[in-house]
Design a protein around this motif. Structure first.
Motif, PDB file in Angstrom:
ATOM      1  N   GLY A 135      50.175  41.270  47.938  1.00 32.43           N
ATOM      2  CA  GLY A 135      50.402  42.505  48.693  1.00 32.43           C
ATOM      3  C   GLY A 135      51.556  43.331  48.147  1.00 32.43           C
ATOM      4  O   GLY A 135      52.013  44.280  48.777  1.00 32.43           O
ATOM      5  N   ARG A 136      52.055  42.947  46.948  1.00 31.52           N
ATOM      6  CA  ARG A 136      53.168  43.680  46.341  1.00 31.52           C
ATOM      7  C   ARG A 136      52.707  44.297  45.028  1.00 31.52           C
ATOM      8  O   ARG A 136      51.513  44.364  44.753  1.00 31.52           O
ATOM      9  CB  ARG A 136      54.348  42.716  46.131  1.00 31.52           C
ATOM     10  N   GLY A 137      53.635  44.764  44.211  1.00 29.51           N
ATOM     11  CA  GLY A 137      53.241  45.375  42.950  1.00 29.51           C
ATOM     12  C   GLY A 137      54.344  45.270  41.920  1.00 29.51           C
ATOM     13  O   GLY A 137      55.502  45.055  42.260  1.00 29.51           O
ATOM     14  N   ALA A 138      53.966  45.436  40.651  1.00 23.52           N
ATOM     15  CA  ALA A 138      54.960  45.403  39.574  1.00 23.52           C
ATOM     16  C   ALA A 138      55.510  46.811  39.369  1.00 23.52           C
ATOM     17  O   ALA A 138      54.736  47.760  39.260  1.00 23.52           O
ATOM     18  CB  ALA A 138      54.313  44.906  38.286  1.00 23.52           C
ATOM     19  N   PRO A 139      56.826  46.970  39.287  1.00 23.33           N
ATOM     20  CA  PRO A 139      57.370  48.294  38.983  1.00 23.33           C
ATOM     21  C   PRO A 139      56.811  48.789  37.648  1.00 23.33           C
ATOM     22  O   PRO A 139      56.472  47.980  36.780  1.00 23.33           O
ATOM     23  CB  PRO A 139      58.873  48.060  38.856  1.00 23.33           C
ATOM     24  N   ALA A 140      56.706  50.102  37.497  1.00 27.50           N
ATOM     25  CA  ALA A 140      56.132  50.629  36.250  1.00 27.50           C
ATOM     26  C   ALA A 140      56.810  51.934  35.858  1.00 27.50           C
ATOM     27  O   ALA A 140      57.412  52.619  36.690  1.00 27.50           O
ATOM     28  CB  ALA A 140      54.637  50.858  36.428  1.00 27.50           C
TER      29      ALA A 140
ATOM     30  N   ALA B  13      49.807  51.545  27.887  1.00 26.46           N
ATOM     31  CA  ALA B  13      50.785  50.753  28.645  1.00 26.46           C
ATOM     32  C   ALA B  13      52.056  50.569  27.829  1.00 26.46           C
ATOM     33  O   ALA B  13      52.941  49.787  28.186  1.00 26.46           O
ATOM     34  CB  ALA B  13      50.202  49.398  29.018  1.00 26.46           C
ATOM     35  N   SER B  14      52.123  51.290  26.719  1.00 27.05           N
ATOM     36  CA  SER B  14      53.278  51.215  25.837  1.00 27.05           C
ATOM     37  C   SER B  14      53.371  52.549  25.094  1.00 27.05           C
ATOM     38  O   SER B  14      52.353  53.101  24.673  1.00 27.05           O
ATOM     39  CB  SER B  14      53.080  50.056  24.859  1.00 27.05           C
ATOM     40  N   GLY B  15      54.594  53.063  24.949  1.00 26.49           N
ATOM     41  CA  GLY B  15      54.736  54.374  24.329  1.00 26.49           C
ATOM     42  C   GLY B  15      54.674  54.366  22.809  1.00 26.49           C
ATOM     43  O   GLY B  15      54.594  55.422  22.169  1.00 26.49           O
ATOM     44  N   TYR B  16      54.715  53.184  22.223  1.00 27.04           N
ATOM     45  CA  TYR B  16      54.965  53.014  20.780  1.00 27.04           C
ATOM     46  C   TYR B  16      54.132  53.908  19.866  1.00 27.04           C
ATOM     47  O   TYR B  16      54.669  54.676  19.071  1.00 27.04           O
ATOM     48  CB  TYR B  16      54.727  51.531  20.438  1.00 27.04           C
TER      49      TYR B  16
ATOM     50  N   LEU C 165      50.927  57.513  30.256  1.00 27.36           N
ATOM     51  CA  LEU C 165      51.475  56.162  30.119  1.00 27.36           C
ATOM     52  C   LEU C 165      51.664  55.567  31.513  1.00 27.36           C
ATOM     53  O   LEU C 165      52.239  56.219  32.388  1.00 27.36           O
ATOM     54  CB  LEU C 165      52.842  56.251  29.428  1.00 27.36           C
ATOM     55  N   VAL C 166      51.140  54.367  31.712  1.00 22.37           N
ATOM     56  CA  VAL C 166      51.466  53.597  32.911  1.00 22.37           C
ATOM     57  C   VAL C 166      51.839  52.211  32.397  1.00 22.37           C
ATOM     58  O   VAL C 166      50.984  51.438  31.975  1.00 22.37           O
ATOM     59  CB  VAL C 166      50.281  53.503  33.896  1.00 22.37           C
ATOM     60  N   ALA C 167      53.135  51.940  32.386  1.00 25.28           N
ATOM     61  CA  ALA C 167      53.630  50.724  31.735  1.00 25.28           C
ATOM     62  C   ALA C 167      54.313  49.819  32.744  1.00 25.28           C
ATOM     63  O   ALA C 167      55.468  50.056  33.109  1.00 25.28           O
ATOM     64  CB  ALA C 167      54.600  51.094  30.616  1.00 25.28           C
ATOM     65  N   PRO C 168      53.617  48.769  33.213  1.00 22.77           N
ATOM     66  CA  PRO C 168      54.254  47.840  34.144  1.00 22.77           C
ATOM     67  C   PRO C 168      55.416  47.139  33.455  1.00 22.77           C
ATOM     68  O   PRO C 168      55.333  46.809  32.276  1.00 22.77           O
ATOM     69  CB  PRO C 168      53.149  46.818  34.462  1.00 22.77           C
ATOM     70  N   ARG C 169      56.504  46.930  34.204  1.00 21.28           N
ATOM     71  CA  ARG C 169      57.635  46.175  33.653  1.00 21.28           C
ATOM     72  C   ARG C 169      57.413  44.723  34.044  1.00 21.28           C
ATOM     73  O   ARG C 169      58.218  44.131  34.751  1.00 21.28           O
ATOM     74  CB  ARG C 169      58.966  46.674  34.221  1.00 21.28           C
ATOM     75  N   MET C 170      56.336  44.132  33.606  1.00 20.39           N
ATOM     76  CA  MET C 170      56.012  42.783  34.060  1.00 20.39           C
ATOM     77  C   MET C 170      54.924  42.205  33.168  1.00 20.39           C
ATOM     78  O   MET C 170      54.067  42.957  32.694  1.00 20.39           O
ATOM     79  CB  MET C 170      55.469  42.858  35.490  1.00 20.39           C
TER      80      MET C 170
END
Ligand code: NDP
Length: 328
Positions: A141-146, A104-107, A124-129
């Motif tokens: 019913g929504r989602g965090a951008p990633a 969830a982080s590229g580091y 990598l699947v990194a939510p911006r949240m």
């Protein structure tokens, strides 16, 4: 490329077991979302309250090594600082050819602190949240951008599996931007090292100027951010836009804001950000941080003490108490 709900589903992971390693901020939320999306999810965590929490939440929870061994797709959701050691000790020996490891982080991949066997997909699947909101959005019913990236496609399926994970955590309901590990690392670190310090420095500078001018410090701090007015303005910026949200302010305020923006010289800030970005891109920051983490009294600890003992933070803490502003 941006992917939405119509572009992806959890289907590529049908019949697979997904292990979530680390039942923390991101782990708990992502695991719950993926389970609700119909995926088979197991948890890997060391034996402590978090593992118990996972069991109370109805998951099968194991030591990380065992969860990895049971899974086809492994989400590595322990803090970046401990990933290299945990990877070597518990994850690597239990990953098989054709498995997928999802960060969830590229580091650690960007800087080579975790090097994964060539037969394993690395994505990598990194939510911006923050984690809690990843769950709240999903429940609404929504989602965090990633951000999504593939570092290694060993099976030919790495991207569709990563997209299936993104769909499982709800991110395709919002939008998933395809990028690469290095870009995710750069932009994430520049938020921390470039943008946030500029905000904090602006708050400190304002405090210093108004203190000199005799404004009571608690008045300055309430006006700056303790009243939450600023937080609400940023909320509106995120839903309406930086300029459009100005309609919520008086015309006097709008004129003052835009006049100030016009008068402000951004070049020193650009120069500061270029320097930070250069140290991020060269690996100088990562190297320094690795050394600091091994130090007795690290620079992080010393800097924290320095700011905790500053007039600004002392006033802030007494104001929080005096106005009953702390959350229970
Ligand atoms: P947390 O700090 O919440 O920790 C997650 C888990 O790691 C916890 O369950 C903890 O276990 C476990 N853990 C910590 N130290 C060790 C250790 N030495 N050995 C074994 N397990 C350990 O992490 P986050 O959820 O914040 O971050 C996970 C990943 O997600 C990171 O790569 C991060 O960069 C990324 N990320 C985080 C975001 C955020 O908002 N926090 C946003 C986007 C990405 P225990 O509970 O047992 O101590």
């Amino acid at each position: 490329t941006v992917y939405h709900e119509t572009d992806a589903s959890t289907d590529p992971l049908d019949g697979d077991t997904v292990a979530v390693l680390g039942y923390g901020n991101q782990g708990r939320s992502q695991a719950s979302n993926m389970r609700d999306a119909g995926l088979e999810v197991v948890i890997g965590n060391r034996a402590d309250d978090s593992r118990e929490q996972a069991r109370e939440d109805g998951f099968d929870a194991y030591p990380m090594a065992e969860a990895t061994a049971r899974a086809d797709v492994v989400l590595f959701l322990v803090p970046d600082e401990v990933q290299p050691e945990v990877y070597e000790r518990t994850v690597e020996p239990n990953l098989g050819p054709g498995d997928a490891l999802v960060f969830a982080s590229g580091y650690n991949v960007t800087y080579g602190y975790v090097e994964v066997d060539p037969a394993v997909d690395v994505a990598l699947v990194a939510p911006r949240m923050i984690g809690a909101v990843v769950r709240e959005l999903y429940e609404a019913g929504r989602g965090a951008p990633a951000l999504l990236a593939v570092h290694r496609d060993a099976t030919g399926e790495a991207k569709s599996r990563a997209l299936a994970v993104a769909a499982g955590i709800g991110s395709t309901r919002s939008g998933v931007v395809e990028t690469d590990f290095e870009t995710e690392t750069r932009t994430d670190l520049l938020s921390e090292q470039g943008l946030f310090p500029v905000f904090a420095a602006a708050l400190l500078a304002r405090f210093e100027v108004e203190s000199e001018a005799g404004v009571p410090p608690e008045v300055t701090l309430l006006e700056s951010y303790l009243s939450r007015e600023m937080a609400h303005i940023f909320e509106k910026c995120a839903t309406e836009g930086l300029v459009a949200q100005m309609d919520l302010h008086s015309r006097t305020s709008q004129y003052g804001q835009l006049l100030g923006l016009e008068a402000f010289d951004r070049e020193p800030i650009r120069e500061f950000m270029r320097e930070r970005l250069a140290a991020i891109e060269s690996g100088e920051f990562a190297e320094e941080w690795t050394q600091e983490q091994a130090a007795e009294d690290s620079r992080l600890d010393r800097l924290r003490r320095q700011y905790e003992n500053s007039a600004f933070v002392e006033t802030e803490q007494t104001t929080l108490d005096a106005f009953g502003l702390r959350e229970e």
